[in-house]
Design a protein around this motif. Structure first.
Motif, short mmCIF file in Angstrom:
data_model
loop_
_atom_site.label_atom_id
_atom_site.label_comp_id
_atom_site.label_asym_id
_atom_site.label_seq_id
_atom_site.Cartn_x
_atom_site.Cartn_y
_atom_site.Cartn_z
N ARG A 66 39.78 1.56 10.59
CA ARG A 66 38.59 1.97 11.36
C ARG A 66 37.32 1.79 10.54
NH1 ARG A 66 39.58 3.96 16.01
NH2 ARG A 66 37.72 5.24 16.18
N LYS A 71 39.22 -1.14 14.98
CA LYS A 71 39.35 0.15 15.67
C LYS A 71 40.40 0.14 16.77
CE LYS A 71 34.69 1.46 14.54
NZ LYS A 71 33.40 1.91 14.96
N THR A 72 40.96 -1.02 17.07
CA THR A 72 41.90 -1.11 18.18
C THR A 72 43.28 -1.53 17.67
OG1 THR A 72 40.08 -1.74 19.64
CG2 THR A 72 42.30 -2.19 20.43
N ASP A 121 38.18 -4.89 18.86
CA ASP A 121 37.92 -4.34 20.19
C ASP A 121 38.72 -5.15 21.21
OD1 ASP A 121 36.45 -6.78 20.58
OD2 ASP A 121 34.66 -5.81 19.78
N ARG A 149 45.42 6.55 19.93
CA ARG A 149 45.12 7.06 18.60
C ARG A 149 46.41 7.20 17.82
NH1 ARG A 149 46.01 12.83 18.27
NH2 ARG A 149 46.27 13.68 20.37
#
Length: 159
Positions: A66, A71-72, A121, A149
């Motif tokens: 992150r 982030k994905t 993303d 998450r």
């Protein structure tokens, strides 16, 4: 558990060395020796034996994905058109060079492979899908699952 002939028999000191190094791979030999109650030379010999036998496979540092824009996380299920040795070999050779693929597992069950993928993303994943995943040899079906998450993530092997 019975050790096979290629498996190194680990005593409690070896296990403690491994436990400590998994927590801090940058720990100095002097610090490690103190914590396992060995002299530094004896401790170093044990670490070298663990490295030579392959029990210690290597040393790495961990990057928080992150913090570097990844982030994905996705889990991608791949089914091949054929499970022949040639098809499996061609797929595995190609997936190793695929960007964003952090892990690839050959599976038993409904799918042939499970990939863990990190991207920036959804648009980045679409690019990866179109330019790489869909072009892997022998692919019949791709199913993507978005991780919302991480609940638990471990790097330490329980000893």
């Amino acid at each position: 558990m019975v050790a096979d002939s290629s498996e190194l028999v680990l005593d409690s000191v070896d296990r403690e060395i491994l436990r400590l190094l998994q927590k801090d791979g940058r720990m100095s030999n002097v610090q490690l020796a103190e914590q396992v109650n060995l002299s530094p030379p004896a401790c170093l010999r044990r670490v070298q034996r663990l490295e030579a036998s392959g029990v210690i496979a290597g040393y790495v540092m961990l990057v928080d994905p992150r913090r570097v824009g990844k982030k994905t996380s996705l889990f991608v299920e791949i089914t091949l058109q054929s499970q022949s040795e040639e098809a499996v070999s061609a797929f595995e050779k190609a997936v190793i060079g695929c960007p964003g693929v952090m892990e690839c597992y050959f599976m038993a069950g409904d799918v042939d492979y499970l990939l863990r993928v990190l991207v920036n993303d959804p648009e980045d994943y679409e690019f990866l899908y179109r330019r790489h995943l869909s072009r892997l040899p022998g692919v019949a079906r791709i199913k993507s699952n978005l991780a919302l998450r991480s609940v638990s993530r471990r790097t330490e092997v329980e000893l």
